[in-house]
Enzyme design. Structure first.
Site, PDB file in Angstrom:
ATOM      1  CB  CYS A 268      -0.900  -0.010   1.228  1.00 33.05           C
ATOM      2  SG  CYS A 268      -2.080   1.326   1.183  1.00 33.05           S
TER       3      CYS A 268
ATOM      4  CG  ASP B 120      -1.831  -0.880 -15.189  1.00 37.40           C
ATOM      5  OD1 ASP B 120      -2.453  -0.469 -14.192  1.00 37.40           O
ATOM      6  OD2 ASP B 120      -0.842  -0.299 -15.664  1.00 37.40           O
TER       7      ASP B 120
HETATM    8  C1  LIG Z   1      -9.330   1.809  -4.034  1.00 38.58           C
HETATM    9  C2  LIG Z   1      -8.138   0.917  -3.842  1.00 38.58           C
HETATM   10  C3  LIG Z   1      -7.865   0.403  -2.591  1.00 38.58           C
HETATM   11  C4  LIG Z   1      -6.760  -0.429  -2.393  1.00 38.58           C
HETATM   12  N1  LIG Z   1      -6.553  -0.999  -1.171  1.00 38.58           N
HETATM   13  C5  LIG Z   1      -5.581  -1.929  -0.996  1.00 38.58           C
HETATM   14  C6  LIG Z   1      -5.463  -2.651   0.224  1.00 38.58           C
HETATM   15  O1  LIG Z   1      -6.216  -2.479   1.182  1.00 38.58           O
HETATM   16  N2  LIG Z   1      -4.454  -3.558   0.308  1.00 38.58           N
HETATM   17  C7  LIG Z   1      -3.589  -3.809  -0.720  1.00 38.58           C
HETATM   18  O2  LIG Z   1      -2.707  -4.647  -0.597  1.00 38.58           O
HETATM   19  N3  LIG Z   1      -3.701  -3.146  -1.888  1.00 38.58           N
HETATM   20  C8  LIG Z   1      -4.667  -2.229  -2.055  1.00 38.58           C
HETATM   21  N4  LIG Z   1      -4.836  -1.613  -3.269  1.00 38.58           N
HETATM   22  C9  LIG Z   1      -3.964  -1.990  -4.394  1.00 38.58           C
HETATM   23  C10 LIG Z   1      -4.595  -3.118  -5.242  1.00 38.58           C
HETATM   24  O3  LIG Z   1      -4.697  -4.304  -4.487  1.00 38.58           O
HETATM   25  C11 LIG Z   1      -3.764  -3.398  -6.516  1.00 38.58           C
HETATM   26  O4  LIG Z   1      -2.476  -3.795  -6.131  1.00 38.58           O
HETATM   27  C12 LIG Z   1      -3.671  -2.185  -7.435  1.00 38.58           C
HETATM   28  O5  LIG Z   1      -4.921  -1.557  -7.599  1.00 38.58           O
HETATM   29  C13 LIG Z   1      -3.112  -2.560  -8.823  1.00 38.58           C
HETATM   30  O6  LIG Z   1      -3.934  -3.509  -9.446  1.00 38.58           O
HETATM   31  P1  LIG Z   1      -4.996  -3.075 -10.615  1.00 38.58           P
HETATM   32  O7  LIG Z   1      -4.245  -2.326 -11.648  1.00 38.58           O
HETATM   33  O8  LIG Z   1      -5.559  -4.386 -11.098  1.00 38.58           O
HETATM   34  O9  LIG Z   1      -6.025  -2.209  -9.944  1.00 38.58           O
HETATM   35  C14 LIG Z   1      -5.903  -0.754  -3.474  1.00 38.58           C
HETATM   36  C15 LIG Z   1      -6.175  -0.199  -4.730  1.00 38.58           C
HETATM   37  C16 LIG Z   1      -7.277   0.618  -4.927  1.00 38.58           C
HETATM   38  C17 LIG Z   1      -7.559   1.167  -6.310  1.00 38.58           C
END
Ligand SMILES: Cc1cc2nc3c(=O)[nH]c(=O)nc-3n(C[C@H](O)[C@H](O)[C@H](O)COP(=O)(O)O)c2cc1C
Length: 332
Positions: free
Chosen positions: A100, A202
């Site tokens: 995070c 992504d």
């Molecule tokens: C709104 C939001 C909240 C997130 N909260 C967490 C979280 O609580 N724990 C975590 O490990 N990653 C968190 N992430 C990161 C996501 O798990 C992920 O790694 C990131 O969005 C990239 O993946 P994507 O491109 O498929 O969205 C969060 C991402 C978003 C957009």
């Protein structure tokens, strides 16, 4: 893919997202074939667990197995105690958040800030793995910034400490969400460890999922933002990964029913006041995903003062959408 004793039904899993992956959304994504769905992160500081937000985050009633709880923290003993407490409450896999980027989290040397201290990472992982008899998984970014991409080191530490699976978001902490995810570091990580690796970042179409798996050699993909307003993405990704086929599009009337059932489950879980607020976010995403001109519908749905009005608006809006001429009546 196997994590400890659990054989996952698919290699596409839902990413943990605070404020999004609550119990209703996790359940919905699991029905569309998400192989795993971790909870929103919970602080390891048990003094915060009595708040309504934490109580909702820690509620796993009726959730399909295996139940994954994500913990965020920086102190090995506190995290170990939190892991033990959550296992006692029903967690079947503990996931540790070292990905995070948020200031609130990083300021306290949690989340991805931990990647800057490899010795501390090792102490945390050792403490948590030895505290519980369920699998412990880890979620990381590729490093703190592009000059310090130590994802490979962290992955090797994780494997040595007994971590059961690793998810890697292909960005550094300094990248936040900017630019495009890079998968080269995920490939390097996968080539150095034998534990299952999920590639993340992504991935928003079945084709992209296939391409990222081919490029990285990862065992599975983790999907976050592309599930917003589109929980059915797991169905399409699974069909592409498993059988190399495209799924038939969903009927629009079925999509409407899915949305309305999602609303009902949100209202039931949070109650009237929080329910209407939390449903707004999902409705906004459904509008963006499905409607040609979402602005008007969004305004109505987001302005509805209570759950009854919000539900009625949603029913009308997505029923109108479902009734569009038969030739266009297929959904996502
Ligand atoms: C709104 C939001 C909240 C997130 N909260 C967490 C979280 O609580 N724990 C975590 O490990 N990653 C968190 N992430 C990161 C996501 O798990 C992920 O790694 C990131 O969005 C990239 O993946 P994507 O491109 O498929 O969205 C969060 C991402 C978003 C957009």
């Amino acid at each position: 893919m196997r994590i400890g004793p659990y054989l996952l039904p698919s290699a596409a899993v839902l990413a943990p997202m605070a404020g999004v992956t609550d119990r209703p959304f996790r359940a919905l994504c699991r029905t569309f074939g998400a192989g795993l769905a971790a909870s929103e992160m919970i602080s390891s500081d048990s003094r915060l667990w009595h708040t309504p937000k934490s109580r909702h985050r820690m509620n796993h009633e009726g959730e399909p197995e295996p139940r994954v709880v994500q913990l965020a923290g920086a102190d090995p003993l506190t995290l170990a105690a939190a892991a033990r407490a959550n296992v006692a409450l029903g967690a079947q896999i503990i996931d540790l958040n070292m990905g995070c980027p948020a200031k609130k989290v990083c300021g306290k040397l949690c989340g991805s800030a931990l990647l800057t201290d490899e010795a501390l990472v090792a102490r945390i992982l050792e403490a948590v793995v030895s505290a519980v008899d369920v699998p412990v998984t880890l979620k990381i970014r590729t490093g703190w910034d592009r000059e310090h991409r130590n994802g490979v080191n962290i992955a090797c530490i994780a494997e040595r400490c007994g971590i059961a699976a690793l998810a890697v978001h292909g960005r550094t902490r300094a990248d936040f969400y900017a630019g495009e995810a890079e998968y080269g570091t995920i490939r390097d990580i996968k080539s150095r460890v034998r534990i299952p690796v999920f590639a993340n970042g992504d991935i928003d179409t079945p084709q992209k999922a296939r391409a990222v798996l081919d490029l990285t050699g990862a065992d599975g993909v983790m999907i976050g933002r592309a599930s917003h307003g589109a929980p059915w993405i797991f169905r399409a990704v699974n069909a592409a990964l498993r059988d190399g086929i495209e799924t038939p599009t969903l009927l629009r009337a079925d999509v409407r029913d899915i949305i309305l059932a999602h609303l009902d489950s949100v209202y039931l879980f949070y109650g009237e006041e929080s329910g209407v607020r939390i449903a707004r976010k999902h409705l906004g995403w459904y509008c963006e995903q499905l409607l040609d001109s979402p602005a008007q519908a969004r305004r109505e749905l987001l302005g509805a003062p209570d759950t009854a009005a919000q539900f009625a608006h949603a029913d009308r809006c997505f029923s109108d959408w479902a009734e569009v001429a038969a030739t266009a009546a297929s959904g996502p």
